[in-house]
Design a protein around this motif. Structure first.
Motif, PDB file in Angstrom:
ATOM      1  N   UNK A  15      -7.105  30.400 -31.423  1.00  0.00           N
ATOM      2  CA  UNK A  15      -6.595  31.238 -32.503  1.00  0.00           C
ATOM      3  C   UNK A  15      -6.002  32.482 -31.852  1.00  0.00           C
ATOM      4  N   UNK A  16      -4.794  32.810 -32.259  1.00  0.00           N
ATOM      5  CA  UNK A  16      -4.095  33.945 -31.664  1.00  0.00           C
ATOM      6  C   UNK A  16      -3.583  34.857 -32.768  1.00  0.00           C
ATOM      7  N   UNK A  17      -3.777  36.136 -32.595  1.00  0.00           N
ATOM      8  CA  UNK A  17      -3.280  37.116 -33.568  1.00  0.00           C
ATOM      9  C   UNK A  17      -1.759  37.092 -33.606  1.00  0.00           C
ATOM     10  N   UNK A  18      -1.204  37.099 -34.796  1.00  0.00           N
ATOM     11  CA  UNK A  18       0.240  37.123 -34.964  1.00  0.00           C
ATOM     12  C   UNK A  18       0.599  38.141 -36.037  1.00  0.00           C
ATOM     13  N   UNK A  19       1.373  39.140 -35.644  1.00  0.00           N
ATOM     14  CA  UNK A  19       1.842  40.161 -36.580  1.00  0.00           C
ATOM     15  C   UNK A  19       3.310  39.922 -36.895  1.00  0.00           C
ATOM     16  N   UNK A  20       3.587  39.213 -37.967  1.00  0.00           N
ATOM     17  CA  UNK A  20       4.942  39.051 -38.462  1.00  0.00           C
ATOM     18  C   UNK A  20       5.898  38.348 -37.528  1.00  0.00           C
ATOM     19  N   UNK A  21       7.173  38.598 -37.759  1.00  0.00           N
ATOM     20  CA  UNK A  21       8.253  37.931 -37.039  1.00  0.00           C
ATOM     21  C   UNK A  21       8.173  38.188 -35.543  1.00  0.00           C
ATOM     22  N   UNK A  22       7.931  39.420 -35.148  1.00  0.00           N
ATOM     23  CA  UNK A  22       7.853  39.732 -33.714  1.00  0.00           C
ATOM     24  C   UNK A  22       6.696  38.987 -33.057  1.00  0.00           C
ATOM     25  N   UNK A  23       5.575  38.897 -33.746  1.00  0.00           N
ATOM     26  CA  UNK A  23       4.430  38.168 -33.213  1.00  0.00           C
ATOM     27  C   UNK A  23       4.715  36.685 -33.052  1.00  0.00           C
ATOM     28  N   UNK A  24       5.389  36.097 -34.031  1.00  0.00           N
ATOM     29  CA  UNK A  24       5.749  34.677 -33.934  1.00  0.00           C
ATOM     30  C   UNK A  24       6.731  34.456 -32.800  1.00  0.00           C
ATOM     31  N   UNK A  25       7.701  35.325 -32.681  1.00  0.00           N
ATOM     32  CA  UNK A  25       8.681  35.216 -31.598  1.00  0.00           C
ATOM     33  C   UNK A  25       7.984  35.291 -30.240  1.00  0.00           C
ATOM     34  N   UNK A  26       7.008  36.191 -30.098  1.00  0.00           N
ATOM     35  CA  UNK A  26       6.256  36.308 -28.840  1.00  0.00           C
ATOM     36  C   UNK A  26       5.470  35.037 -28.539  1.00  0.00           C
ATOM     37  N   UNK A  27       4.821  34.479 -29.556  1.00  0.00           N
ATOM     38  CA  UNK A  27       4.059  33.244 -29.350  1.00  0.00           C
ATOM     39  C   UNK A  27       4.968  32.101 -28.915  1.00  0.00           C
ATOM     40  N   UNK A  28       6.132  32.003 -29.542  1.00  0.00           N
ATOM     41  CA  UNK A  28       7.043  30.903 -29.233  1.00  0.00           C
ATOM     42  C   UNK A  28       7.789  31.102 -27.916  1.00  0.00           C
ATOM     43  N   UNK A  29       7.685  32.288 -27.325  1.00  0.00           N
ATOM     44  CA  UNK A  29       8.295  32.525 -26.018  1.00  0.00           C
ATOM     45  C   UNK A  29       7.583  31.729 -24.922  1.00  0.00           C
TER      46      UNK A  29
END
Length: 85
Positions: A26-40
Motif C-alpha cells: 500500500x502506497x500513499x498517493x496524493x492526487x494527480x502528482x502522486x499517481x504520476x510519481x507512482x507510475x514513473x
C-alpha cells in the motif's frame, strides 16, 4: 502471479487499507502528482483505476493521468462514471 501489486491509497484511507491488505503493498498517493510519481516506476506497467474513485473533476484528472502514462490501463466502471457529466 501478478508480480508487483501496489494499492495507491489516499492519505485518509492509508492506515485502514494497510491494516486490511497484507498480501499487497500500500502506497500513499496524493492526487494527480502522486499517481504520476507512482507510475514513473517502470515496474508498474499496468494501472487499474476506478474502484472507489468517485465522480467529478478529481476523478477525471486521475483517469486522464493514468491514460497519459506508459502503463496499460484497465478502467473500472467508476472510472467511466467520472465522465458521465
Amino acid at each position: 502471479g501478478a508480480g508487483l501489486v501496489t494499492l495507491a491509497s489516499p492519505p485518509a484511507s492509508l492506515q485502514v487499507n494497510a491494516g486490511q491488505l497484507t498480501a499487497i503493498m500500500v502506497h500513499r498517493m496524493d492526487g494527480v502528482d502522486g499517481l504520476r510519481d507512482l507510475l514513473a516506476d517502470t515496474r508498474r506497467n499496468v494501472v487499474v483505476i476506478g474502484p472507489g474513485l468517485g465522480a467529478g473533476e478529481a476523478g477525471m484528472a486521475l483517469v486522464e493521468t493514468a491514460l497519459a502514462g506508459a502503463a496499460a490501463a484497465v478502467l473500472d466502471a467508476e472510472a467511466l462514471t467520472a465522465f458521465a457529466s
